[in-house]
Design an enzyme around this catalytic site. Structure first.
Site, mmCIF file in Angstrom:
data_model
loop_
_atom_site.group_PDB
_atom_site.id
_atom_site.type_symbol
_atom_site.label_atom_id
_atom_site.label_comp_id
_atom_site.label_asym_id
_atom_site.label_seq_id
_atom_site.Cartn_x
_atom_site.Cartn_y
_atom_site.Cartn_z
ATOM 1 N N LEU A 38 0.816 -1.222 0.000
ATOM 2 C CA LEU A 38 0.000 0.000 0.000
ATOM 3 C C LEU A 38 0.849 1.270 0.000
ATOM 4 O O LEU A 38 0.318 2.365 -0.189
ATOM 5 C CB LEU A 38 -0.950 0.000 1.202
ATOM 6 C CG LEU A 38 -1.978 -1.140 1.214
ATOM 7 C CD1 LEU A 38 -2.767 -1.130 2.518
ATOM 8 C CD2 LEU A 38 -2.925 -1.036 0.024
ATOM 9 N N SER A 113 -7.578 6.132 14.805
ATOM 10 C CA SER A 113 -6.909 6.098 16.114
ATOM 11 C C SER A 113 -7.349 7.334 16.891
ATOM 12 O O SER A 113 -7.793 8.322 16.290
ATOM 13 C CB SER A 113 -5.392 6.162 15.887
ATOM 14 O OG SER A 113 -4.719 6.509 17.078
ATOM 15 N N TYR A 126 2.259 9.880 12.184
ATOM 16 C CA TYR A 126 1.073 9.049 12.453
ATOM 17 C C TYR A 126 -0.159 9.927 12.666
ATOM 18 O O TYR A 126 -1.224 9.691 12.087
ATOM 19 C CB TYR A 126 1.351 8.200 13.691
ATOM 20 C CG TYR A 126 0.313 7.156 14.028
ATOM 21 C CD1 TYR A 126 0.141 6.032 13.223
ATOM 22 C CD2 TYR A 126 -0.474 7.277 15.172
ATOM 23 C CE1 TYR A 126 -0.789 5.063 13.566
ATOM 24 C CE2 TYR A 126 -1.405 6.299 15.511
ATOM 25 C CZ TYR A 126 -1.558 5.195 14.697
ATOM 26 O OH TYR A 126 -2.482 4.224 15.025
ATOM 27 N N SER A 129 -1.406 11.499 9.520
ATOM 28 C CA SER A 129 -2.057 10.529 8.624
ATOM 29 C C SER A 129 -3.467 10.187 9.109
ATOM 30 O O SER A 129 -4.395 10.059 8.312
ATOM 31 C CB SER A 129 -1.215 9.251 8.506
ATOM 32 O OG SER A 129 -1.294 8.478 9.692
ATOM 33 N N LYS A 130 -3.641 10.055 10.427
ATOM 34 C CA LYS A 130 -4.962 9.658 10.952
ATOM 35 C C LYS A 130 -5.929 10.844 10.938
ATOM 36 O O LYS A 130 -7.122 10.663 10.726
ATOM 37 C CB LYS A 130 -4.822 9.071 12.358
ATOM 38 C CG LYS A 130 -4.016 7.759 12.419
ATOM 39 C CD LYS A 130 -4.691 6.599 11.686
ATOM 40 C CE LYS A 130 -3.992 5.275 11.956
ATOM 41 N NZ LYS A 130 -4.608 4.116 11.293
ATOM 42 N N GLN A 209 -19.226 9.035 10.690
ATOM 43 C CA GLN A 209 -18.914 9.122 12.126
ATOM 44 C C GLN A 209 -17.571 8.486 12.454
ATOM 45 O O GLN A 209 -17.053 7.663 11.706
ATOM 46 C CB GLN A 209 -20.013 8.435 12.946
ATOM 47 C CG GLN A 209 -21.361 9.110 12.807
ATOM 48 C CD GLN A 209 -21.307 10.581 13.189
ATOM 49 O OE1 GLN A 209 -20.907 10.932 14.292
ATOM 50 N NE2 GLN A 209 -21.701 11.458 12.259
HETATM 51 N N1 NAP Z 1 -2.396 -1.318 18.240
HETATM 52 C C1 NAP Z 1 -3.013 -0.278 18.731
HETATM 53 O O1 NAP Z 1 -3.013 -0.056 19.962
HETATM 54 C C2 NAP Z 1 -3.763 0.656 17.819
HETATM 55 C C3 NAP Z 1 -4.387 1.766 18.390
HETATM 56 C C4 NAP Z 1 -5.093 2.641 17.563
HETATM 57 C C5 NAP Z 1 -5.168 2.389 16.209
HETATM 58 N N2 NAP Z 1 -4.548 1.312 15.666
HETATM 59 C C6 NAP Z 1 -4.633 1.106 14.222
HETATM 60 O O2 NAP Z 1 -5.145 -0.187 13.981
HETATM 61 C C7 NAP Z 1 -4.611 -0.687 12.747
HETATM 62 C C8 NAP Z 1 -4.005 -2.061 12.976
HETATM 63 O O3 NAP Z 1 -3.041 -1.974 14.016
HETATM 64 P P1 NAP Z 1 -2.308 -3.302 14.587
HETATM 65 O O4 NAP Z 1 -1.917 -3.001 15.968
HETATM 66 O O5 NAP Z 1 -3.128 -4.504 14.286
HETATM 67 O O6 NAP Z 1 -0.985 -3.287 13.686
HETATM 68 P P2 NAP Z 1 -0.081 -4.499 13.147
HETATM 69 O O7 NAP Z 1 -0.285 -5.743 13.920
HETATM 70 O O8 NAP Z 1 1.298 -3.908 13.071
HETATM 71 O O9 NAP Z 1 -0.644 -4.725 11.686
HETATM 72 C C9 NAP Z 1 -0.426 -3.775 10.683
HETATM 73 C C10 NAP Z 1 -0.969 -4.312 9.396
HETATM 74 O O10 NAP Z 1 -0.703 -3.308 8.394
HETATM 75 C C11 NAP Z 1 -0.176 -3.961 7.254
HETATM 76 N N3 NAP Z 1 0.765 -3.106 6.523
HETATM 77 C C12 NAP Z 1 1.831 -2.432 7.020
HETATM 78 N N4 NAP Z 1 2.501 -1.862 6.003
HETATM 79 C C13 NAP Z 1 1.860 -2.182 4.854
HETATM 80 C C14 NAP Z 1 2.088 -1.924 3.478
HETATM 81 N N5 NAP Z 1 3.134 -1.212 3.056
HETATM 82 N N6 NAP Z 1 1.210 -2.438 2.574
HETATM 83 C C15 NAP Z 1 0.163 -3.187 2.984
HETATM 84 N N7 NAP Z 1 -0.106 -3.484 4.264
HETATM 85 C C16 NAP Z 1 0.751 -2.993 5.192
HETATM 86 C C17 NAP Z 1 0.558 -5.192 7.754
HETATM 87 O O11 NAP Z 1 0.584 -6.140 6.696
HETATM 88 P P3 NAP Z 1 1.625 -7.408 6.667
HETATM 89 O O12 NAP Z 1 1.480 -8.095 7.989
HETATM 90 O O13 NAP Z 1 1.165 -8.231 5.529
HETATM 91 O O14 NAP Z 1 2.998 -6.816 6.483
HETATM 92 C C18 NAP Z 1 -0.304 -5.615 8.947
HETATM 93 O O15 NAP Z 1 -1.265 -6.537 8.535
HETATM 94 C C19 NAP Z 1 -3.632 0.366 12.253
HETATM 95 O O16 NAP Z 1 -4.244 1.180 11.295
HETATM 96 C C20 NAP Z 1 -3.311 1.157 13.504
HETATM 97 O O17 NAP Z 1 -2.938 2.492 13.207
HETATM 98 C C21 NAP Z 1 -3.838 0.449 16.449
#
Ligand code: NAP
Length: 227
Positions: A38, A113, A126, A129-130, A209
């Site tokens: 992406l 987020s 970050y 972007s959000k 929302q």
């Molecule tokens: N963790 C938190 O506490 C938290 C809090 C608020 C919001 N969020 C949001 O929730 C979402 C998921 O977070 P998570 O904690 O589950 O993160 P994660 O475990 O690090 O997973 C990130 C995902 O993004 C994909 N990704 C990263 N770079 C990419 C690229 N260049 N092209 C395509 N896919 C890509 C990865 O794909 P691959 O595995 O295939 O590389 C992975 O599946 C994110 O948008 C994050 O900002 C998380």
């Protein structure tokens, strides 16, 4: 069978989203970053060239968060984060919405987020972007409402994931928990269930929302429980 296109489906929150939809008999297509990078927003169209674009639901969960203080922050970090977290969502909606428009039905959710609403030292890329993602969702909701396509954000607070562990030492996580009125991190399932509700037939009128799932963090102004 209903079909979901999901980005980030191999990550912690994405895996839980995949499961909740599969448990409800959805077919889930979720390419890895190796299959669909992406960051290369210009190449997203190529991925879909010979593929089906007929999905009733699109969830954008892919995201990166590589903290860097402003004094050390590179343009590369900002650009990469914006491309993956925000611009790829826009490109994917452009590709996946025509079929939804044709059918006059669709649900789109972006996982944002609390940093789409507030800021934190070291999180400029970050946070930007959000914030952009949230604005994009609101605008799309207005533009696609006439075609019965509902577009929303889900904003997790602090979730029990590898991303949280990577970006915060254990002591910091303890301090964060003290600032959450519910006094604990969210589980990935708790976030996935909110995403599922917004995409389900039970949601027929919520659009534009940002549903915050943060255990009360934002409601308390990040203060936690103060007596
Ligand atoms: N963790 C938190 O506490 C938290 C809090 C608020 C919001 N969020 C949001 O929730 C979402 C998921 O977070 P998570 O904690 O589950 O993160 P994660 O475990 O690090 O997973 C990130 C995902 O993004 C994909 N990704 C990263 N770079 C990419 C690229 N260049 N092209 C395509 N896919 C890509 C990865 O794909 P691959 O595995 O295939 O590389 C992975 O599946 C994110 O948008 C994050 O900002 C998380």
């Amino acid at each position: 069978m209903k079909k979901l296109f999901l980005t980030g489906g191999r990550g912690d929150i994405g895996s839980a989203i995949k499961k909740v939809f599969e448990d409800s008999n959805y077919q889930v297509i979720t390419p890895s970053s190796n299959e669909l990078n992406l960051e290369k927003t210009s190449e997203i169209k190529d991925y879909f060239k010979d593929k089906d674009c007929d999905f009733s639901v699109f969830v954008h969960c892919a995201g990166i968060n590589n903290p860097q203080k402003f004094s050390e922050l590179t343009l590369e970090n900002i650009e990469k984060t914006i491309r993956i977290n925000y611009l790829s969502f826009y490109e994917l909606v452009k590709i996946l919405s025509p079929k939804m428009i044709e059918k006059k039905q669709g649900k789109i959710v972006a996982v944002s987020s609390v940093y789409g609403l507030v800021a934190r030292v070291g999180r400029l890329a970050y946070t930007s972007s959000k914030h952009a993602l949230n604005g994009c969702v609101k605008n799309l909701a207005c533009e696609l409402a006439k075609d019965n396509i509902l577009v929303n954000c889900v904003s997790p607070g602090f979730v029990n994931t590898k991303m949280t562990d990577k970006n915060n030492p254990a002591e910091k996580i303890k301090q964060m928990i003290e600032k959450i009125p519910m006094n604990r991190l969210a589980s990935v399932e708790e976030i996935a269930n909110v995403v599922y509700f917004l995409c389900s037939d039970k949601n027929s009128y919520i659009t534009g929302q940002n549903i915050i799932a943060d255990g009360g963090f934002m409601a308390s102004g990040g203060q936690g429980i103060w007596e």
